[in-house]
Design a protein around this motif. Structure first.
Motif, PDB file in Angstrom:
ATOM      1  N   LEU A 286       7.416  34.159 -83.838  1.00 43.29           N
ATOM      2  CA  LEU A 286       6.623  34.297 -82.626  1.00 43.29           C
ATOM      3  C   LEU A 286       6.681  33.017 -81.796  1.00 43.29           C
ATOM      4  CD1 LEU A 286       4.661  36.049 -80.973  1.00 43.29           C
ATOM      5  CD2 LEU A 286       2.792  35.026 -82.294  1.00 43.29           C
ATOM      6  N   LEU A 287       6.562  31.869 -82.451  1.00 47.36           N
ATOM      7  CA  LEU A 287       6.651  30.595 -81.738  1.00 47.36           C
ATOM      8  C   LEU A 287       8.038  30.404 -81.139  1.00 47.36           C
ATOM      9  CD1 LEU A 287       4.745  28.249 -84.237  1.00 47.36           C
ATOM     10  CD2 LEU A 287       3.949  29.038 -82.001  1.00 47.36           C
ATOM     11  N   PHE A 288       9.068  30.758 -81.911  1.00 51.06           N
ATOM     12  CA  PHE A 288      10.442  30.621 -81.435  1.00 51.06           C
ATOM     13  C   PHE A 288      10.681  31.512 -80.217  1.00 51.06           C
ATOM     14  CE2 PHE A 288      14.895  31.990 -81.489  1.00 51.06           C
ATOM     15  CZ  PHE A 288      15.551  30.756 -81.470  1.00 51.06           C
ATOM     16  N   SER A 289      10.174  32.740 -80.297  1.00 55.35           N
ATOM     17  CA  SER A 289      10.360  33.681 -79.198  1.00 55.35           C
ATOM     18  C   SER A 289       9.563  33.251 -77.971  1.00 55.35           C
ATOM     19  CB  SER A 289       9.932  35.079 -79.640  1.00 55.35           C
ATOM     20  OG  SER A 289      10.132  36.019 -78.605  1.00 55.35           O
ATOM     21  N   THR A 290       8.369  32.723 -78.190  1.00 50.27           N
ATOM     22  CA  THR A 290       7.537  32.267 -77.080  1.00 50.27           C
ATOM     23  C   THR A 290       8.209  31.130 -76.329  1.00 50.27           C
ATOM     24  OG1 THR A 290       5.540  32.906 -78.276  1.00 50.27           O
ATOM     25  CG2 THR A 290       5.267  31.362 -76.456  1.00 50.27           C
ATOM     26  N   ALA A 291       8.828  30.223 -77.072  1.00 51.86           N
ATOM     27  CA  ALA A 291       9.520  29.104 -76.428  1.00 51.86           C
ATOM     28  C   ALA A 291      10.687  29.596 -75.583  1.00 51.86           C
ATOM     29  CB  ALA A 291      10.017  28.125 -77.485  1.00 51.86           C
ATOM     30  N   GLY A 292      11.331  30.693 -75.988  1.00 53.19           N
ATOM     31  CA  GLY A 292      12.482  31.213 -75.251  1.00 53.19           C
ATOM     32  C   GLY A 292      12.101  32.043 -74.046  1.00 53.19           C
ATOM     33  N   ASP A 293      11.081  32.872 -74.159  1.00 57.72           N
ATOM     34  CA  ASP A 293      10.691  33.760 -73.059  1.00 57.72           C
ATOM     35  C   ASP A 293       9.193  34.051 -73.164  1.00 57.72           C
ATOM     36  OD1 ASP A 293      10.440  35.579 -71.047  1.00 57.72           O
ATOM     37  OD2 ASP A 293      12.090  36.871 -71.707  1.00 57.72           O
ATOM     38  N   PRO A 294       8.349  33.133 -72.698  1.00 57.48           N
ATOM     39  CA  PRO A 294       6.892  33.295 -72.841  1.00 57.48           C
ATOM     40  C   PRO A 294       6.360  34.565 -72.190  1.00 57.48           C
ATOM     41  CG  PRO A 294       7.456  31.063 -72.185  1.00 57.48           C
ATOM     42  CD  PRO A 294       8.707  31.859 -72.063  1.00 57.48           C
ATOM     43  N   ALA A 295       6.905  34.921 -71.011  1.00 55.43           N
ATOM     44  CA  ALA A 295       6.385  36.090 -70.298  1.00 55.43           C
ATOM     45  C   ALA A 295       6.621  37.381 -71.075  1.00 55.43           C
ATOM     46  CB  ALA A 295       7.044  36.184 -68.912  1.00 55.43           C
ATOM     47  N   GLN A 296       7.829  37.514 -71.624  1.00 60.78           N
ATOM     48  CA  GLN A 296       8.150  38.728 -72.384  1.00 60.78           C
ATOM     49  C   GLN A 296       7.288  38.837 -73.640  1.00 60.78           C
ATOM     50  OE1 GLN A 296      12.184  38.939 -73.711  1.00 60.78           O
ATOM     51  NE2 GLN A 296      12.020  41.047 -74.438  1.00 60.78           N
ATOM     52  N   VAL A 297       7.083  37.701 -74.309  1.00 63.56           N
ATOM     53  CA  VAL A 297       6.258  37.705 -75.527  1.00 63.56           C
ATOM     54  C   VAL A 297       4.824  38.064 -75.194  1.00 63.56           C
ATOM     55  CG1 VAL A 297       5.329  36.267 -77.360  1.00 63.56           C
ATOM     56  CG2 VAL A 297       7.746  36.113 -76.768  1.00 63.56           C
ATOM     57  N   TRP A 298       4.326  37.534 -74.075  1.00 60.36           N
ATOM     58  CA  TRP A 298       2.951  37.852 -73.685  1.00 60.36           C
ATOM     59  C   TRP A 298       2.797  39.347 -73.403  1.00 60.36           C
ATOM     60  CZ3 TRP A 298      -1.733  36.277 -74.066  1.00 60.36           C
ATOM     61  CH2 TRP A 298      -2.727  36.836 -73.259  1.00 60.36           C
ATOM     62  N   THR A 299       3.788  39.921 -72.729  1.00 57.16           N
ATOM     63  CA  THR A 299       3.746  41.356 -72.447  1.00 57.16           C
ATOM     64  C   THR A 299       3.750  42.160 -73.744  1.00 57.16           C
ATOM     65  OG1 THR A 299       4.913  41.042 -70.355  1.00 57.16           O
ATOM     66  CG2 THR A 299       4.941  43.262 -71.305  1.00 57.16           C
ATOM     67  N   TRP A 300       4.630  41.781 -74.634  1.00 56.38           N
ATOM     68  CA  TRP A 300       4.727  42.484 -75.923  1.00 56.38           C
ATOM     69  C   TRP A 300       3.452  42.311 -76.740  1.00 56.38           C
ATOM     70  CZ3 TRP A 300       5.483  39.892 -80.872  1.00 56.38           C
ATOM     71  CH2 TRP A 300       5.661  40.778 -81.919  1.00 56.38           C
ATOM     72  N   PHE A 301       2.895  41.098 -76.681  1.00 59.46           N
ATOM     73  CA  PHE A 301       1.729  40.784 -77.506  1.00 59.46           C
ATOM     74  C   PHE A 301       0.469  41.432 -76.940  1.00 59.46           C
ATOM     75  CE2 PHE A 301       0.454  38.255 -81.062  1.00 59.46           C
ATOM     76  CZ  PHE A 301      -0.877  37.946 -80.868  1.00 59.46           C
ATOM     77  N   ALA A 302       0.266  41.350 -75.614  1.00 62.03           N
ATOM     78  CA  ALA A 302      -0.972  41.833 -75.004  1.00 62.03           C
ATOM     79  C   ALA A 302      -0.888  43.306 -74.601  1.00 62.03           C
ATOM     80  CB  ALA A 302      -1.323  40.970 -73.792  1.00 62.03           C
ATOM     81  N   ASP A 303       0.139  43.658 -73.840  1.00 63.98           N
ATOM     82  CA  ASP A 303       0.217  45.009 -73.295  1.00 63.98           C
ATOM     83  C   ASP A 303       0.711  46.041 -74.310  1.00 63.98           C
ATOM     84  OD1 ASP A 303      -0.629  43.865 -70.958  1.00 63.98           O
ATOM     85  OD2 ASP A 303       1.380  43.747 -70.063  1.00 63.98           O
ATOM     86  N   ASP A 304       1.656  45.629 -75.175  1.00 64.14           N
ATOM     87  CA  ASP A 304       2.224  46.570 -76.154  1.00 64.14           C
ATOM     88  C   ASP A 304       1.408  46.654 -77.445  1.00 64.14           C
ATOM     89  OD1 ASP A 304       4.176  46.955 -74.294  1.00 64.14           O
ATOM     90  OD2 ASP A 304       5.696  45.723 -75.304  1.00 64.14           O
ATOM     91  N   GLY A 305       0.343  45.852 -77.538  1.00 64.41           N
ATOM     92  CA  GLY A 305      -0.551  45.946 -78.701  1.00 64.41           C
ATOM     93  C   GLY A 305      -0.086  45.236 -79.949  1.00 64.41           C
ATOM     94  N   ALA A 306       0.859  44.278 -79.817  1.00 61.77           N
ATOM     95  CA  ALA A 306       1.341  43.568 -81.013  1.00 61.77           C
ATOM     96  C   ALA A 306       0.234  42.746 -81.671  1.00 61.77           C
ATOM     97  CB  ALA A 306       2.516  42.666 -80.649  1.00 61.77           C
ATOM     98  N   TRP A 307      -0.792  42.376 -80.883  1.00 64.63           N
ATOM     99  CA  TRP A 307      -1.876  41.567 -81.447  1.00 64.63           C
ATOM    100  C   TRP A 307      -2.613  42.336 -82.554  1.00 64.63           C
ATOM    101  CZ3 TRP A 307      -6.901  43.197 -81.419  1.00 64.63           C
ATOM    102  CH2 TRP A 307      -7.216  44.270 -80.574  1.00 64.63           C
ATOM    103  N   ILE A 308      -2.619  43.669 -82.416  1.00 64.60           N
ATOM    104  CA  ILE A 308      -3.288  44.469 -83.454  1.00 64.60           C
ATOM    105  C   ILE A 308      -2.578  44.307 -84.792  1.00 64.60           C
ATOM    106  CG2 ILE A 308      -3.906  46.814 -84.149  1.00 64.60           C
ATOM    107  CD1 ILE A 308      -4.117  47.554 -81.210  1.00 64.60           C
ATOM    108  N   LEU A 309      -1.255  44.306 -84.741  1.00 62.75           N
ATOM    109  CA  LEU A 309      -0.471  44.138 -85.965  1.00 62.75           C
ATOM    110  C   LEU A 309      -0.737  42.785 -86.600  1.00 62.75           C
ATOM    111  CD1 LEU A 309       1.635  45.461 -87.793  1.00 62.75           C
ATOM    112  CD2 LEU A 309       3.405  44.428 -86.373  1.00 62.75           C
TER     113      LEU A 309
END
Length: 462
Positions: A356-379
């Motif tokens: 997650l940290l590695f992906s955030t460093a590469g593309d923060p916006a995409q990770v935020w979308t996946w984490f917040a909008d796609d519900g990854a935080w639940i997992l």
């Protein structure tokens, strides 16, 4: 590595970790229920047996005087065998001073001296020396089925009712029972350690409380559940064994205890595979000293972890034994797999967060979308909760059942502290593996809280 690949790898590692966590939660539920439902059992007549306490000592001058006095005054008709494992302090001198009383000698107190190179080779060897000394003292024609050997650490305090509890019909009153293990308490769990630094005092007290919580809840529940699988294991303190059971596994060399650093569990394996049954009772207990020092605690648990790894050599013996059921063999194999599972878990559990940290460093916006909008935080929330819940639950149980307190908030706080405490085992598993790989199999005694650093003299009354 692209975002899609990272998501796939995250999903795989989280699925594997969640599977392990769910299996562990089910295991915790299975052991909690019989632990909470258990009721006290009837006691027996201690006079039906002869009792011999074995106290292995290596540089124990700070605690041995009070321990011997306690054993002799509490269990007046029991013999106490103190093994001096070539101590470099005044352990033997202290025991001899107690042995001489009122111008005579105490016939129930025995000192077993050992000298190098045979000495200082492990607790099991020290106990074997006491076993051999007891055989010589009893002679070849003595009755042995009604003789019970009790292993007590140099800081141990068995409860006053332990003999009558162990003499009960369902324990040593049953001729098929070869050994019984008492519940273990930390006698200093409510005593703040000395020192000027408030943080070290508070931390030391909390560490001792965590050890008390661990033994009186999680370990007690495991032992209770093992009554159904027939695989109750022995502990290093408060371990009662029928002398004839020791005889059956001692061999020609008169050595019932073997060379593992986890000599107590190893003894239980040999007894079970020889056809003896083992028992556990929380109706009595032995108090010992919980460690205040994190460094000493890590050393102790590293030794225990390495001993468990060494006992993996008995997997085939356990599986092939006609005296151990399939369920029992599975339970023992699960226990022996614990340090190896902790090694695997320490590699797998951090991967999702690292990715997650590695992906955030590469593309923060995409990770935020996946984490917040796609519900990854639940997992991730489920992932974290499943990793904590099996440990947090023991805090309220300890508070209600052991401390007789209804303070739920404090119980939850104890549970969170216990969850952090458990994660030290990932450290000790790696330390144990490194010692095993390097061939460092020697036994070193964990220093007591009251012991000074080497070279510092301790004043004792004569």
């Amino acid at each position: 590595m692209g975002g899609g690949s990272i998501k796939i790898l995250l999903a795989i590692t989280q699925a594997f970790a969640l599977t392990m966590s769910v299996a562990f939660i089910v295991y915790v539920v299975v052991i909690v229920v019989p632990y909470l439902r258990r009721k006290p059992a009837p006691v027996g007549d201690a006079d039906d047996f002869t009792w011999h306490f074995f106290v292995p000592c290596r540089d124990e001058q700070t605690v041995i005087r009070e321990t011997v006095r306690y054993l002799r005054s509490t269990f007046r008709h029991a013999h106490v065998w103190v093994v001096d494992d070539d101590s470099e302090d005044r352990t033997a001198r202290v025991v001899r001073s107690i042995w001489r009383r009122n111008g005579g000698f105490d016939p129930y107190l025995h000192l077993v001296p050992r000298r190098r190179p045979e000495a200082r080779t492990g607790k099991g060897d020290a106990l074997n020396a006491a076993y051999q000394a007891l055989n010589d003292w009893m002679g070849p024609d003595a009755s042995r089925d009604d003789v019970v050997v009790v292993v007590v650490d140099a800081d141990g305090r068995p409860a006053e009712n332990c003999l009558e509890v162990c003499a009960a019909d369902h324990l040593f009153g049953d001729e098929t029972i070869g050994a019984v293990q008492l519940d273990v308490w930390m006698g200093n769990a409510g005593t703040r350690p000395p020192g000027k630094n408030w943080f070290s005092r508070a931390f030391g007290l909390k560490l001792a409380q965590m050890q008390d919580l661990e033994f009186r809840t999680a370990i007690a529940a495991i032992q209770t559940s093992r009554g159904f699988t027939g695989t109750i294991s022995m502990g290093g303190n408060g371990q009662f064994t029928r002398l004839s059971a020791l005889d059956s596994i001692a061999g020609e060399d008169e050595q019932p205890w073997r060379g593992s650093l986890l000599e107590d569990f190893e003894l239980g394996v040999h007894l079970l595979t020889a056809g003896w049954r083992t028992g556990y009772t929380p109706d009595s207990h032995v108090k010992q000293e919980g460690l205040y020092s994190l460094r000493r605690f890590l050393v102790q648990r590293t030794r225990w972890g390495q001993g468990t790894m060494q006992c993996s050599r008995y997997l085939r013996r356990i599986w092939d034994s006609p005296h151990v059921s399939t369920l029992g063999a599975a339970e023992m194999m699960y226990y022996l797999a614990q340090p190896w599972m902790q090694l695997l878990g320490s590699l797998l559990y951090p991967i999702p967060f690292i990715l997650l940290l590695f992906s955030t460093a590469g593309d923060p916006a995409q990770v935020w979308t996946w984490f917040a909008d796609d519900g990854a935080w639940i997992l991730f929330a489920i992932y974290g909760s499943f990793g904590l819940l099996p440990f947090i639950v023991w805090g309220p149980i300890y508070q209600f059942k052991c401390l007789k307190s209804r303070n739920l908030l404090r119980g939850l706080g104890m549970g969170f502290a216990y969850a952090l405490y458990i994660y030290t085992f990932y450290i000790t598993s790696w330390r144990a593996l490194f010692r095993l790989v390097r061939g460092r199999n020697g036994w070193s005694k964990t220093r007591r809280n009251t012991e000074h650093a080497p070279g510092v003299k301790v004043a004792l009354d004569s």
